[in-house]
Design an enzyme around this catalytic site. Structure first.
Site, PDB file in Angstrom:
ATOM      1  CB  CYS A   1      34.695  38.920  21.646  1.00  0.00           C
ATOM      2  SG  CYS A   1      33.480  37.630  21.588  1.00  0.00           S
TER       3      CYS A   1
ATOM      4  NE  ARG B   1      39.573  41.087  24.274  1.00  0.00           N
ATOM      5  CZ  ARG B   1      39.549  41.682  25.446  1.00  0.00           C
ATOM      6  NH1 ARG B   1      40.673  41.872  26.092  1.00  0.00           N
ATOM      7  NH2 ARG B   1      38.415  42.090  25.975  1.00  0.00           N
TER       8      ARG B   1
ATOM      9  CE  LYS C   1      46.810  27.729  35.610  1.00  0.00           C
ATOM     10  NZ  LYS C   1      46.621  29.071  35.993  1.00  0.00           N
TER      11      LYS C   1
ATOM     12  CD1 TRP D   1      35.997  31.836  24.437  1.00  0.00           C
ATOM     13  CD2 TRP D   1      34.121  32.692  25.325  1.00  0.00           C
ATOM     14  NE1 TRP D   1      35.606  31.029  25.487  1.00  0.00           N
ATOM     15  CE2 TRP D   1      34.467  31.532  26.050  1.00  0.00           C
ATOM     16  CE3 TRP D   1      32.972  33.406  25.702  1.00  0.00           C
ATOM     17  CZ2 TRP D   1      33.707  31.072  27.124  1.00  0.00           C
ATOM     18  CZ3 TRP D   1      32.223  32.936  26.770  1.00  0.00           C
ATOM     19  CH2 TRP D   1      32.600  31.777  27.470  1.00  0.00           C
TER      20      TRP D   1
ATOM     21  CG  HIS E   1      36.360  13.743  55.894  1.00  0.00           C
ATOM     22  ND1 HIS E   1      35.858  13.188  57.046  1.00  0.00           N
ATOM     23  CD2 HIS E   1      37.503  14.377  56.245  1.00  0.00           C
ATOM     24  CE1 HIS E   1      36.657  13.488  58.064  1.00  0.00           C
ATOM     25  NE2 HIS E   1      37.660  14.206  57.597  1.00  0.00           N
TER      26      HIS E   1
ATOM     27  CG  ASN F   1      34.552  42.224  24.095  1.00  0.00           C
ATOM     28  OD1 ASN F   1      34.183  41.122  24.498  1.00  0.00           O
ATOM     29  ND2 ASN F   1      35.415  42.966  24.747  1.00  0.00           N
ATOM     30  N   GLY F   2      31.090  41.524  24.254  1.00  0.00           N
ATOM     31  CA  GLY F   2      30.241  41.691  25.431  1.00  0.00           C
ATOM     32  C   GLY F   2      28.945  40.934  25.252  1.00  0.00           C
TER      33      GLY F   2
ATOM     34  CD  GLU G   1      43.785  27.220  32.933  1.00  0.00           C
ATOM     35  OE1 GLU G   1      42.863  27.962  32.607  1.00  0.00           O
ATOM     36  OE2 GLU G   1      44.702  27.574  33.706  1.00  0.00           O
TER      37      GLU G   1
ATOM     38  CE  LYS H   1      46.228  35.877  30.330  1.00  0.00           C
ATOM     39  NZ  LYS H   1      46.655  34.779  31.179  1.00  0.00           N
TER      40      LYS H   1
ATOM     41  CD  GLU I   1      46.723  28.525  39.629  1.00  0.00           C
ATOM     42  OE1 GLU I   1      45.499  28.623  39.805  1.00  0.00           O
ATOM     43  OE2 GLU I   1      47.292  29.002  38.637  1.00  0.00           O
TER      44      GLU I   1
HETATM   45  C1  F6R Z   1      43.293  30.261  34.722  1.00  0.00           C
HETATM   46  C2  F6R Z   1      42.868  31.600  34.428  1.00  0.00           C
HETATM   47  C3  F6R Z   1      41.497  32.014  34.809  1.00  0.00           C
HETATM   48  C4  F6R Z   1      41.512  33.451  35.321  1.00  0.00           C
HETATM   49  C5  F6R Z   1      40.081  33.941  35.579  1.00  0.00           C
HETATM   50  C6  F6R Z   1      40.074  35.338  36.175  1.00  0.00           C
HETATM   51  O1  F6R Z   1      44.604  30.027  34.310  1.00  0.00           O
HETATM   52  O2  F6R Z   1      43.613  32.364  33.877  1.00  0.00           O
HETATM   53  O3  F6R Z   1      40.937  31.159  35.748  1.00  0.00           O
HETATM   54  O4  F6R Z   1      42.261  33.492  36.496  1.00  0.00           O
HETATM   55  O5  F6R Z   1      39.373  33.965  34.383  1.00  0.00           O
HETATM   56  O6  F6R Z   1      40.744  36.234  35.351  1.00  0.00           O
HETATM   57  P1  F6R Z   1      41.230  37.637  35.889  1.00  0.00           P
HETATM   58  O7  F6R Z   1      42.338  37.399  36.844  1.00  0.00           O
HETATM   59  O8  F6R Z   1      41.675  38.383  34.667  1.00  0.00           O
HETATM   60  O9  F6R Z   1      40.062  38.268  36.567  1.00  0.00           O
END
Ligand code: F6R
Length: 632
Positions: free
Chosen positions: A2, A27, A509, A74, A528, A100-101, A512, A627, A505
């Protein structure tokens, strides 16, 4: 999670609010809304879905109001429907609030308010806030009022009742010259203009108006009027606070010729890796220069003294970077290191050990679980090591964030603002910071010879040019390759040793942003169990870089091939053995194994990006994500 904005001044509020929300859409983008005060009334407009829906609605309305608040959501409590969209109002529509929260005690407050006859129109936790504020407001205007404002007092009494992590902005029809904001463990920054003031969850929403900003701390609130900004604590005591000047490059927040921010950010990686290395490698140092230190992180000796253990707390991509960090800290500096998901750690913390360094890794510096886990460690560890304060270190891309307020030492990753929801350039710079930290510790603890440190540093300095080479040589090929996987439903990513976290990773990527199911495994674990998943429909991406596990990964890849899987290899350039093993090659320069994660992740980012783009998906704002995850 948010984004909130607020404005009071001389311009049309809705224009400023919409422009601010555009910068905060990363956000959350389930719904959006604004509220203004005009001619003694609250005017509210909300829309489900992305911001353009709200913008379209607003274009049809004439509203010259000079004060307002806005929100991009969000969803946490209540579905992403218009009636749950912020701002929320009280029954008589005199007070409007964006939040926000999460208000953790909202159920209790809801019950209490229901008993006093209030009806609820939403399923949100936020709705209790305008109802409480309205109850605390005087029923009629009072003369000779001592407090700066009855509106401020009402918000003050309300925030004292709230539990949880929240940032709010509030307007009231009866006080058209006041915008009140409050912060408790969710970000909120105030911007100072000429006769106009702004507030926002994050600075990108402010920089086109002003560089003079004040980031509120937990337990602080502020009253914004056309005359200025007053800051108070939650008890209503006035605080002396001064704005600082934001160091910001707005060019970074634009997409330029790129189709998506994510692609632009992938291409920024050579530059940001270079910047990060320049910040922390001492250019005057070489193996013969005994009087200098190779790494300049500025860490005090007390942080490292008698260190016996490191624990790293992180989520998502930052957790993957931390796994690479563990490898480096253990193999280079010889310090046992554990990596924990912040969200798990909080509810089952391990027994306390002394002489432990706790590192929180979060690009945003706002991830609620990581912040809360660090706060818990700060409290648990206070007084434990008699000689020291708790040893806490943060690694972040936002040195002005909540993380930086919590821990005494912070290492900045210098990646520049990252807008795409999928982390790319912030990930590789987190890795660079871990290389620097491990080398700094190795040097100070003398676990590596000076010539070996120099060798690694020489290798690190070559990485930016090598990333450039991968981007130049692979972009078109990966785009073509992606075309063939448009309809694929499952992917497996394999890696071993220092490249196992890169397999995780790569899978994250892909899932998501493309919504394709993907799993990362340590290559040796396939047999396994997970190998049962394989057939001709499940492509396997294996990272096979020269070094201790190279032959092993090739054998594991062969095992997958024998089950008809299509094999894609992230492999060294011009490697005949790899060419024989894999169906498709994603070649990267053959660097030493220790440095290979920085290169092997690049083709995986490109692959995920191009598959998602081919599928016509919203790469920068994938569904259900945000984000900055400021809720637990
Ligand atoms: C994936 C991604 C998320 C963040 C996670 C932690 O591409 O961006 O998995 O890595 O939400 O976010 P931060 O690093 O801001 O604590």
């Amino acid at each position: 999670m948010c984004g909130i904005v607020g404005y009071i001044g001389t311009q049309t509020a809705t224009d400023i609010l919409i422009a601010g929300l555009e910068k905060l859409e990363y956000r959350g983008y389930d719904s959006a809304g604004v509220a203004t005060v005009l001619e003694g009334e609250i005017h509210r407009v909300r829309a489900k879905g992305k911001l353009y829906n709200l913008r379209e609605k607003l274009e049809r309305i004439e509203n010259p109001a000079r004060i307002g608040i806005g929100h991009t959501r969000w969803a946490t409590h209540g579905k992403p429907e218009e009636h749950n969209a912020h701002p929320h109002v009280d029954t008589k529509m005199r007070v409007a609030v964006v939040q926000n929260g999460i208000i953790e005690n909202y159920r209790d407050l809801r019950e209490e308010l229901k008993q006093r006859g209030h009806e609820f129109l939403t399923e949100t936790d936020t709705e209790v806030i305008p109802l409480l504020i309205a109850e605390f407001l005087p029923k009629a205007p009072t003369d000779n009022y001592q407090y700066p404002s009855p509106f401020l007092e009402a918000v003050c009494k309300t925030v004292q009742r709230l539990k949880g992590a929240f940032a709010i902005a509030v307007i009231c029809a009866d006080y058209p010259d006041e915008l009140i904001v409050a912060r408790q463990q969710a970000p909120l920054t105030i911007g100072f203009g000429q006769g106009e003031f702004f507030c926002a969850s994050d600075t990108p929403a402010l920089v086109s108006h002003t560089r003079a900003v004040l980031t509120l701390e937990n337990g602080e609130m502020a009253r914004l009027t056309p005359m200025g900004v007053e800051v108070y604590d939650f008890q209503g005591h006035r605080l002396k606070k001064f704005p600082r000047t934001l160091d910001w490059n707005p060019v970074l927040a634009e997409k330029h010729e790129f189709r998506h921010f994510m692609l632009k950010e992938i291409y920024e990686q050579p530059g940001v890796v270079r910047t990060c290395l320049e910040a922390y490698l001492n250019s005057d140092w070489n193996a013969q220069a005994n009087d200098k230190q190779p790494i300049q992180l500025g860490m005090p000796d007390s942080l490292y003294e008698n260190l016996e253990q490191i624990q790293i707390l992180a989520c998502g991509t930052s957790w993957h970077a931390s796994l690479v960090g563990k490898y480096l800290l253990e193999q280079l500096a010889g310090i046992p290191t554990v990596v924990q998901y912040s969200s798990e750690f909080r509810y089952a913390p391990p027994p306390l050990t002394t002489n432990t360094l706790t590192i929180g890794v979060t690009q945003s510096g706002e991830t609620a679980d990581t912040i809360a886990a660090l706060e818990m460690e700060r409290q648990r560890r206070t007084g434990l090591d008699s000689a020291y304060q708790p040893r806490l270190l943060g690694i972040t891309n936002r040195p002005e964030s909540s993380l930086a307020q919590l821990v005494p030492q912070v290492i900045h990753t210098h990646a520049g603002i990252e807008i795409g929801v999928a982390a790319t350039k912030t990930f590789v710079t987190q890795l660079i910071v871990f290389y620097c930290l491990a080398l700094d510790l190795a040097y100070r603890r003398q676990t590596l010879s000076a010539s070996r440190i120099e060798e690694i540093i020489v290798g690190l300095r070559q990485l930016p040019a090598q990333i450039e080479l991968i981007l130049e040589s692979q972009e078109n090929y990966v785009e073509e390759l992606a075309h063939q996987f448009q309809e694929t439903q499952d992917f497996i990513f394999l890696g071993r040793g220092i490249n196992f976290p890169i397999a995780l990773e790569g899978a994250l990527k892909l899932k998501e942003i493309s919504y394709i199911h993907a799993e990362g495994y340590p290559a040796g674990e396939m047999k396994h169990g997970p190998i049962a998943l394989l057939d001709a429909k499940v492509p396997v991406v294996a990272i096979a870089m020269p070094g201790s596990v190279y032959e092993k990964v090739l054998s594991n890849a062969q095992e997958a091939k024998a089950r008809d899987a299509r094999l894609i290899g992230v492999v060294p350039i011009n490697d005949p053995e790899a060419a024989q093993t894999f169906d498709d090659l994603l070649p990267v320069p053959a660097v030493e194994e220790l440095l290979s994660p920085i290169l092997s992740v690049i083709p995986l980012q490109l692959l995920a990006y191009h598959i998602a783009a081919r599928r016509g998906l919203d790469v920068d704002q994938p569904r259900n994500l945000a984000k900055s995850v400021t809720v637990e």
